[in-house]
Scaffold this active site. Structure first.
Site, PDB file in Angstrom:
ATOM      1  N   CYS A  73       0.833  -1.206   0.000  1.00  0.00           N
ATOM      2  CA  CYS A  73       0.000   0.000   0.000  1.00  0.00           C
ATOM      3  C   CYS A  73       0.865   1.252   0.000  1.00  0.00           C
ATOM      4  O   CYS A  73       1.693   1.460   0.892  1.00  0.00           O
ATOM      5  CB  CYS A  73      -0.920   0.000   1.217  1.00  0.00           C
ATOM      6  SG  CYS A  73      -1.921   1.496   1.368  1.00  0.00           S
ATOM      7  N   ARG A  76      -0.079   4.790   2.997  1.00  0.00           N
ATOM      8  CA  ARG A  76      -0.059   4.519   4.425  1.00  0.00           C
ATOM      9  C   ARG A  76       0.213   5.708   5.321  1.00  0.00           C
ATOM     10  O   ARG A  76       0.242   5.573   6.548  1.00  0.00           O
ATOM     11  CB  ARG A  76       0.994   3.440   4.717  1.00  0.00           C
ATOM     12  CG  ARG A  76       0.575   2.095   4.244  1.00  0.00           C
ATOM     13  CD  ARG A  76       1.644   1.072   4.543  1.00  0.00           C
ATOM     14  NE  ARG A  76       2.515   0.799   3.409  1.00  0.00           N
ATOM     15  CZ  ARG A  76       3.636   0.099   3.484  1.00  0.00           C
ATOM     16  NH1 ARG A  76       4.055  -0.357   4.654  1.00  0.00           N
ATOM     17  NH2 ARG A  76       4.356  -0.142   2.402  1.00  0.00           N
ATOM     18  N   TRP A 246      -9.238   5.469   0.147  1.00  0.00           N
ATOM     19  CA  TRP A 246      -9.841   6.028  -1.059  1.00  0.00           C
ATOM     20  C   TRP A 246      -8.989   5.616  -2.250  1.00  0.00           C
ATOM     21  O   TRP A 246      -7.872   5.117  -2.090  1.00  0.00           O
ATOM     22  CB  TRP A 246      -9.981   7.542  -0.976  1.00  0.00           C
ATOM     23  CG  TRP A 246      -8.734   8.254  -0.565  1.00  0.00           C
ATOM     24  CD1 TRP A 246      -7.620   8.470  -1.313  1.00  0.00           C
ATOM     25  CD2 TRP A 246      -8.471   8.834   0.726  1.00  0.00           C
ATOM     26  NE1 TRP A 246      -6.670   9.150  -0.574  1.00  0.00           N
ATOM     27  CE2 TRP A 246      -7.174   9.392   0.674  1.00  0.00           C
ATOM     28  CE3 TRP A 246      -9.202   8.953   1.912  1.00  0.00           C
ATOM     29  CZ2 TRP A 246      -6.597  10.053   1.776  1.00  0.00           C
ATOM     30  CZ3 TRP A 246      -8.629   9.605   2.991  1.00  0.00           C
ATOM     31  CH2 TRP A 246      -7.347  10.145   2.904  1.00  0.00           C
ATOM     32  N   GLU A 251      -5.352   3.195 -10.175  1.00  0.00           N
ATOM     33  CA  GLU A 251      -5.933   1.860  -9.926  1.00  0.00           C
ATOM     34  C   GLU A 251      -7.083   1.607 -10.893  1.00  0.00           C
ATOM     35  O   GLU A 251      -7.293   0.497 -11.364  1.00  0.00           O
ATOM     36  CB  GLU A 251      -6.464   1.764  -8.495  1.00  0.00           C
ATOM     37  CG  GLU A 251      -5.402   1.917  -7.437  1.00  0.00           C
ATOM     38  CD  GLU A 251      -5.998   1.726  -6.055  1.00  0.00           C
ATOM     39  OE1 GLU A 251      -6.368   2.748  -5.430  1.00  0.00           O
ATOM     40  OE2 GLU A 251      -6.128   0.581  -5.603  1.00  0.00           O
TER      41      GLU A 251
HETATM   42  N1  ARG Z   1      -6.675  -1.854  -6.641  1.00  0.00           N
HETATM   43  C1  ARG Z   1      -7.970  -2.180  -6.098  1.00  0.00           C
HETATM   44  C2  ARG Z   1      -9.070  -1.694  -7.051  1.00  0.00           C
HETATM   45  O1  ARG Z   1      -8.766  -1.093  -8.016  1.00  0.00           O
HETATM   46  C3  ARG Z   1      -8.185  -1.571  -4.725  1.00  0.00           C
HETATM   47  C4  ARG Z   1      -7.111  -1.847  -3.674  1.00  0.00           C
HETATM   48  C5  ARG Z   1      -7.148  -0.901  -2.500  1.00  0.00           C
HETATM   49  N2  ARG Z   1      -6.959   0.465  -2.933  1.00  0.00           N
HETATM   50  C6  ARG Z   1      -7.024   1.543  -2.147  1.00  0.00           C
HETATM   51  N3  ARG Z   1      -6.850   2.714  -2.702  1.00  0.00           N
HETATM   52  N4  ARG Z   1      -7.228   1.448  -0.853  1.00  0.00           N
HETATM   53  O2  ARG Z   1     -10.241  -1.878  -6.823  1.00  0.00           O
END
Ligand code: ARG
Length: 379
Positions: A73, A76, A246, A251
């Site tokens: 992560c 953090r 968030w 991602e």
């Molecule tokens: N990578 C994952 C997704 O696209 C989520 C993982 C957690 N991500 C976060 N920003 N807390 O759904």
């Protein structure tokens, strides 16, 4: 050695040691004084019941430090702001479903996303806690190709199949059908629960300049809430403990909507933008990626939903490393997960190495949860 008591089982010995390590860490970091009395009490409880119960303060601290120890992560820096919903008294599937929906509402907070975890009943000897089979609380169905042309998120094809076999009627068949929650409690029989619509905030994608972009019909959900990892604190496993932060835009824009084995949108976007998709060296994929990621950030901003970008988050992560180091604490990190999936070398997290040590408490994947995520669930 005389055996006046039955020898402790290997798992009890292990549990005692992990419990003791955790209690010492908690007392040291939280300036909670001499840990010996608490350690003795925990030992006695383990001898009697084969498990022990965390105090509320221990649970809060454990859940936060498990985030701090999440080597994959990048986000953090704010680990200490995690809010905890203590639902350890809940172990039946209906209540887990209801509380998970409530989790999403509280985490969504009208768009000002709050990092949050809901902790359900732990595993105890002869009494497993509940489990959520979905990888996240909000996931989109993936149909086919067995049922016709593939639609939706292929990543969730296994769970979609499984929900259908449990009797789920399926969604309307859009690329973004919400999957029901699949939850198993002590009786070992998973059941499905539709998520109430009002619990799920989604963002429709627009582009800051290209007005046709909205016609692509792309969207994503606001809250990434991991639901199938076990929160492990001092040897105790909380198998159902959905948690969220968030999103970082990449991602969604550089993975979920772009990966060829996910929504695979780059060719479509590149064509609309008039890029030469016959020639890799036109860098059409790279250019489409940038525009898709601009659209993600722009759309979340426009909808008033918290989202971070990979440049900001990379800087924050280095601040986090410095801060932890100045407190004398090691930070474990996995380079291949920390470096953002686009423009890696344009972020400072790229240009260094990390210590891969996995500290505890931690969020861990159980082998069986991973098998389920791959669609190898039984039943
Ligand atoms: N990578 C994952 C997704 O696209 C989520 C993982 C957690 N991500 C976060 N920003 N807390 O759904």
């Amino acid at each position: 050695m005389s055996h006046t008591e039955p020898p402790a089982s290997a798992t009890d010995t292990e549990l005692r040691k992990e419990a003791e390590d955790f209690i010492r860490l908690f007392h040291r970091e939280e300036a909670a004084g001499d840990p010996e009395a608490r350690i003795a009490a925990v030992r006695a409880e383990i001898d009697e019941r084969g498990t022990y119960r965390h105090t509320r303060a221990e649970l809060v601290y454990g859940a936060r430090v498990a985030w701090r120890n999440s080597n994959r992560c990048i986000g953090r820096l704010y680990w200490h702001s995690l809010r905890i919903r203590d639902r350890r008294h809940i172990d039946d599937a209906d209540s887990v479903a209801r509380e998970s929906a409530e989790h999403l509402r509280e985490a969504t907070n009208g768009g000002r996303i709050r990092p949050l975890i809901t902790v359900f009943a732990p595993d105890a000897p002869g009494r497993p806690g509940p489990r959520i089979w979905n990888e996240q609380l909000v996931r989109y169905a993936g149909y086919g190709p067995a049922q016709g042309p593939a639609v939706g998120d292929p990543r969730n094809a296994g769970l979609t199949d499984f929900a259908l076999r449990l009797g789920w009627a399926g969604g309307p068949g859009t690329p973004f059908d919400l999957l029901p929650l699949v939850i198993e409690d002590g009786d070992g029989k998973p059941r499905f629960f539709e998520l109430p619509r009002d619990a799920v905030l989604e963002v429709e994608l627009h582009h800051p300049e290209e007005s046709w972009y909205a016609d692509l019909g792309l969207r994503w959900h606001a809250v990434p809430a991991i639901a199938n990892m076990c929160l492990e604190i001092g040897g105790i496993c909380y198998p159902a403990a959905p948690f969220n932060g968030w999103y970082m835009g990449t991602e969604i824009g550089a993975r979920n909507l772009a990966d060829t084995d996910r929504y695979d949108q780059l060719p479509r976007i590149a064509e609309r933008l008039g890029f030469d998709t016959a020639n890799d060296r036109s860098l059409w994929k790279d250019r489409a990626l940038v525009e898709l990621n601009r659209a993600v950030l722009h759309s979340f901003d426009r909808a008033g939903v918290t989202v971070t970008d990979h440049h900001t988050e990379s800087r924050r992560f280095l601040t986090h490393l410095d801060r932890e180091q100045s407190r004398g604490r090691g930070v474990g990190a996995d380079w291949s997960w920390i470096v953002p999936p686009m423009s890696g070398s344009a972020t400072p997290v790229f240009h260094r190495t990390y210590d891969p040590t996995q500290w505890r408490p931690a969020y861990v994947h159980h082998a069986e949860a991973q098998a389920r995520a791959r669609g190898e669930g039984s039943g």
